[in-house]
Design a protein around this motif. Structure first.
Motif, short mmCIF file in Angstrom:
data_model
loop_
_atom_site.label_atom_id
_atom_site.label_comp_id
_atom_site.label_asym_id
_atom_site.label_seq_id
_atom_site.Cartn_x
_atom_site.Cartn_y
_atom_site.Cartn_z
N LEU A 100 5.66 -8.76 -5.64
CA LEU A 100 5.00 -6.93 -5.22
C LEU A 100 5.57 -5.91 -4.94
O LEU A 100 5.80 -5.23 -5.65
CB LEU A 100 4.27 -7.36 -3.59
N GLU B 89 -4.10 -7.32 -2.50
CA GLU B 89 -2.96 -7.39 -3.88
C GLU B 89 -3.15 -6.99 -5.27
O GLU B 89 -2.91 -6.10 -5.69
CB GLU B 89 -2.20 -8.36 -4.05
N SER B 90 -4.11 -7.93 -5.83
CA SER B 90 -4.30 -7.78 -7.64
C SER B 90 -5.79 -7.58 -7.57
O SER B 90 -6.01 -7.87 -8.94
CB SER B 90 -3.39 -8.71 -7.98
N LYS C 271 4.52 -2.57 -5.30
CA LYS C 271 3.34 -2.52 -4.35
C LYS C 271 3.70 -2.84 -2.90
O LYS C 271 4.03 -4.45 -2.10
CB LYS C 271 2.53 -3.42 -4.68
N THR C 272 4.59 -2.11 -2.68
CA THR C 272 4.85 -2.23 -0.92
C THR C 272 4.05 -2.65 0.34
O THR C 272 4.64 -3.18 1.10
CB THR C 272 5.87 -0.94 -0.49
N GLU C 273 3.10 -2.04 -0.37
CA GLU C 273 2.48 -2.20 1.78
C GLU C 273 2.16 -4.06 1.24
O GLU C 273 1.61 -4.48 2.59
CB GLU C 273 0.98 -1.00 1.54
N ALA C 274 1.50 -4.17 0.16
CA ALA C 274 0.88 -5.68 0.36
C ALA C 274 2.50 -6.33 0.09
O ALA C 274 1.84 -7.55 1.08
CB ALA C 274 0.55 -5.60 -1.74
N LYS D 12 7.04 -4.98 -8.24
CA LYS D 12 5.68 -4.50 -8.76
C LYS D 12 6.36 -2.94 -8.18
O LYS D 12 4.71 -1.89 -8.57
CB LYS D 12 4.87 -5.24 -9.15
N GLU E 254 -3.60 -4.57 -15.24
CA GLU E 254 -2.44 -5.53 -15.17
C GLU E 254 -2.82 -7.12 -15.36
O GLU E 254 -4.10 -7.17 -15.21
CB GLU E 254 -2.09 -5.63 -13.27
#
Length: 598
Positions: free
Chosen positions: A369, A270-271, A374-377, A372, A302
C-alpha cells in the motif's frame, strides 16, 4: 407468534414484524451459524416488505377522479394556468395518489426518482423506440416543464404534453437524453417511481436498501465479496463486475455478463471503489442495495483479486458506452449484491491467527500500500503490525517487524506533516494536527535510536525529520548516506538522497548568487569614474575567479556586463583577468546549455 395473528391492522402488524426482525437479527449476530435464525430473519424481512406493499396498494386505491374525468372529455388541460404546460391524456394510469410534496424540497431527507418513457409525437411508433430516462423530481438537470408534467400523472399513464420554451431551459445530462421536439411536444409514459434516502440532503448521493442482509456490517479492513452494476440514467448498463470480454461474430469486442462468475474481492478502506464502499457500509452479508449519484467517480482502474479482466474491464466499458451515455457517470446508479463479508484479522487472539506468517503477510500488505501511495491505508496496517509484534514473544523476528513498522509509521506521519509545516498559512487546528504527527514521528525515531540505532529505518526517519523541522539538508544527507551504505538498493533512500542533493545544490546556488551580486556591486563601485581603484578591482576579480556559478546566476546578476566594463580602463592585469573569467563562463555555459551561442 403475535405478529402472525390475523385481524391485525397493517400498522400493528408492521410494528410486530419489525420487533421480530430485530430479535432474529440479534440472534444471528450472536450465533452466525444458526441457520434457523437466518431463515426466520429472511422470512420476517419478506413479510415486512409485503406489508409495506399492501399499505401502498391501499393508498393507491384512492382514485384521482379529476384525472379519470379528463380521460373522458379528452381536452387539453392547462396545468400551470399560464399556457406554458398543456396536457392531453392518451391513456389513463392506475389513478393512485403517489406524489408526496415533502419529497420536493432540495434538502428533503427522502427523494423520489421517477422513470418515464418519452417519444416525439411525430415519431413512427412502430420503428422509433421511446427514450427512457429516470430523474429525481425537481432535479435542475431536467426541464422544469417535464417535472411538472410527471407530477400531474399517475403510474401507467400516457399523455401528450406541449411546452413553451420557457419551461424547457435545462441543458444538463438528463435533458439531453430526451428526443428532439420541434414543436415543444412530447408523449410521456409514467412507468414507475421509487423513493430513496438522500444521505447528504443535497441530491448528490441517494441510497436505497432493498435487502439489508444478515450478520455484521463490514468494518474497515473487512474483506467483502460483491457483484455490482452501474446503470446510466437511461437505464442502460454501463458496467458490470460480471462482464467477460468476447469477440463478436463481426470481429469486434463485446461485453457479456457471466452469471457464474465469482464475485470480486475487495478490502474496505483499501481497494474498494468509493461508491461501492459507501453502499456496502449500509449492507450486511446477503444484502442488496442501490446508490444513485449525481456525479459518480470514474470507474475503478486498479486490478482487483477475483477479476480476470481487472483494470481493462472498466476502461473498455467506458469506451464502449461513452457515445451512448454522453456525459458518462452522471446521474448513474450503482446496484450491489454483497455476497460475503469476512471480518479483518484481530491479531494473535484471533482463531484465524497463523503465527509469524500472519504478521509477515500484514506487513507485506502495508508495504504494498505504501508503494502504491495509499499512505493512510498503509498507516493503519503498520499500526496493526506494531501492536501485534508487541504481543509476540521477544525474538529477533518480532523485534525486526516492530522496528520496520515503527520506522514506517514515523515516515508516513512526517511525510503527511511536512507540506503543512512548509505552507505557513494554514489554520491553527490544522497546524496542531501536523505538529502532533511530527511529535509521534519523533517518538518512533527515539525508540529506533535506542533499540536499533544502526538500522536503515532509523537513519531514513531521522533524515526526514531534519528536513521537515529545520530544513537541515546537510545533516539529512549524512544520515541518508549511512542508510545507503546499509541498503544500497532501497528505493526510498535513493529518492530522498536525490531530493536532498537537489536542495543542497539550490542552497549552494543561492549562496553563490549572493556572493556574485556582492562582488558585482563592489566592482561597479571600484571601477566607477569618480572613485576608480584598480587594486580593489583586481582583488574582486580574483575573488570572482574562484567563485563557481551557474549560467542562471550569470544571467540573473548580469555579471558579464560588469566584466566587460572591467576590461576597459582598469589596467592590463585586471583587463586580462576579466577576459579570462568571461571566457571561462562562456565555456561553462556550453556545458550547461549546449545550444547556447555567443
Amino acid at each position: 407468534a403475535r405478529a402472525q395473528k390475523t385481524g391485525l391492522k397493517n400498522s400493528e402488524a408492521q410494528q410486530l414484524w419489525a420487533e421480530a426482525k430485530a430479535d432474529f437479527l440479534a440472534t444471528v449476530e450472536r450465533e452466525p451459524q444458526n441457520r434457523e435464525a437466518r431463515t426466520e430473519l429472511a422470512a420476517a424481512q419478506e413479510r415486512l416488505k409485503a406489508l409495506k406493499r399492501e399499505e401502498l396498494a391501499g393508498e393507491r386505491r384512492e382514485f384521482a377522479f379529476a384525472n379519470t374525468l379528463s380521460a373522458l372529455n379528452n381536452k387539453d388541460i392547462d396545468l400551470l394556468k399560464d399556457g406554458s404546460v398543456k396536457k392531453c391524456l392518451v391513456t389513463a394510469g392506475d389513478g393512485g395518489r403517489w406524489l408526496n410534496e415533502d419529497w420536493l424540497p432540495s434538502d428533503a431527507s427522502t427523494k423520489c426518482i421517477v422513470n418515464v418513457q418519452v417519444r416525439s409525437p411525430e415519431a413512427d411508433t412502430k420503428k422509433a423506440a421511446p427514450s427512457s430516462v429516470s430523474f429525481v423530481l425537481g432535479d435542475r438537470d431536467m426541464h422544469e416543464g417535464v417535472t411538472e408534467a410527471v407530477k400531474s400523472m399517475t403510474v401507467g399513464e400516457v399523455a401528450r404534453f406541449t411546452f413553451t420554451p420557457a419551461r424547457l431551459q435545462a441543458t444538463g445530462t438528463l435533458a439531453k437524453l430526451l428526443p428532439p421536439a420541434s414543436d415543444g411536444s412530447w408523449e410521456i409514459t409514467f412507468v414507475k417511481f421509487v423513493t430513496y434516502q438522500d444521505l447528504d440532503r443535497d441530491g448528490c448521493n441517494l441510497r436505497k436498501v432493498h435487502s439489508e442482509g444478515y450478520g455484521s456490517f463490514p468494518e474497515a479492513l473487512a474483506e467483502i465479496h460483491a457483484h455490482w452494476r452501474v446503470f446510466g440514467p437511461d437505464g442502460d448498463l454501463v458496467h458490470s463486475s460480471r462482464y467477460t470480454l468476447n469477440v463478436s461474430g463481426e470481429g469486434g469486442l463485446k461485453h457479456e455478463e457471466d452469471e457464474e462468475k465469482a464475485a470480486p474481492v475487495y478490502v474496505m478502506g483499501e481497494s474498494t471503489w468509493a461508491p461501492l464502499a459507501l453502499l456496502c457500509s449500509s449492507l450486511r452479508q446477503g444484502g442488496v442495495g442501490e446508490l444513485r449519484m449525481r456525479h459518480m467517480p470514474e470507474l475503478p482502474k486498479e486490478e482487483t483479486p477475483g477479476s480476470d479482466l481487472g483494470a481493462s474491464a472498466a476502461q473498455i466499458s467506458m469506451m464502449m458506452n461513452k457515445a451512448k451515455v454522453g456525459e458518462a457517470l452522471r446521474h448513474c446508479t450503482l446496484r450491489v449484491e454483497l455476497e460475503r463479508v469476512v471480518p479483518p484479522l484481530r491479531g494473535p487472539e484471533d482463531s484465524r491467527w497463523q503465527g509469524t506468517s500472519s504478521l509477515l503477510q500484514e506487513r507485506l500488505r502495508a508495504d504494498e500500500l505504501l508503494e502504491k501511495g495509499k499512505t493512510e491505508a498503509a498507516l493503519e496496517r503498520f499500526r496493526r503490525v506494531a501492536a501485534w509484534s508487541e504481543q509476540l514473544p521477544d525474538d529477533a523476528f518480532a523485534r525486526e517487524e516492530l522496528a520496520t513498522a515503527r520506522a514506517a509509521i514515523g515516515w508516513i506521519l512526517v511525510c503527511r506533516a511536512a507540506p503543512i509545516l512548509d505552507l505557513g498559512n494554514v489554520t491553527s487546528a490544522v497546524l496542531a494536527i501536523a505538529k502532533r504527527d511530527v511529535e509521534e514521528a519523533e517518538e518512533q525515531c527515539a525508540w529506533l535510536e535506542k533499540e536499533l540505532p544502526n538500522s536503515v529505518g532509523r537513519h531514513l526517519l531521522r533524515a526526514k525529520l531534519l528536513v521537515a523541522q529545520d530544513d537541515d539538508f546537510g545533516a539529512a544527507r549524512v544520515h541518508l548516506l549511512e542508510a545507503e551504505s546499509l541498503a544500497p538498493t532501497d528505493r526510498r533512500v535513493q529518492e530522498e538522497l536525490r531530493l536532498v542533493k537537489v536542495q543542497l545544490r539550490k542552497q549552494e546556488e543561492e549562496r553563490s548568487k549572493a556572493k556574485v551580486m556582492d562582488i558585482r556591486d563592489n566592482l561597479r563601485l571600484a571601477s566607477s569614474g569618480l572613485d576608480s581603484d584598480n587594486e580593489r578591482t583586481l582583488a574582486l576579480l580574483r575573488e570572482l575567479a574562484q567563485t563557481r556559478m551557474s549560467w542562471e546566476t550569470v544571467m540573473e546578476t548580469r555579471i558579464g556586463v560588469v566584466l566587460k566594463a572591467c576590461m576597459e580602463g582598469q589596467g592590463q592585469e585586471a583587463s586580462a583577468l576579466a577576459k579570462e573569467i568571461l571566457g571561462r563562463l562562456k565555456d561553462e555555459s556550453k556545458e550547461q546549455r549546449p545550444m547556447w551561442e555567443g
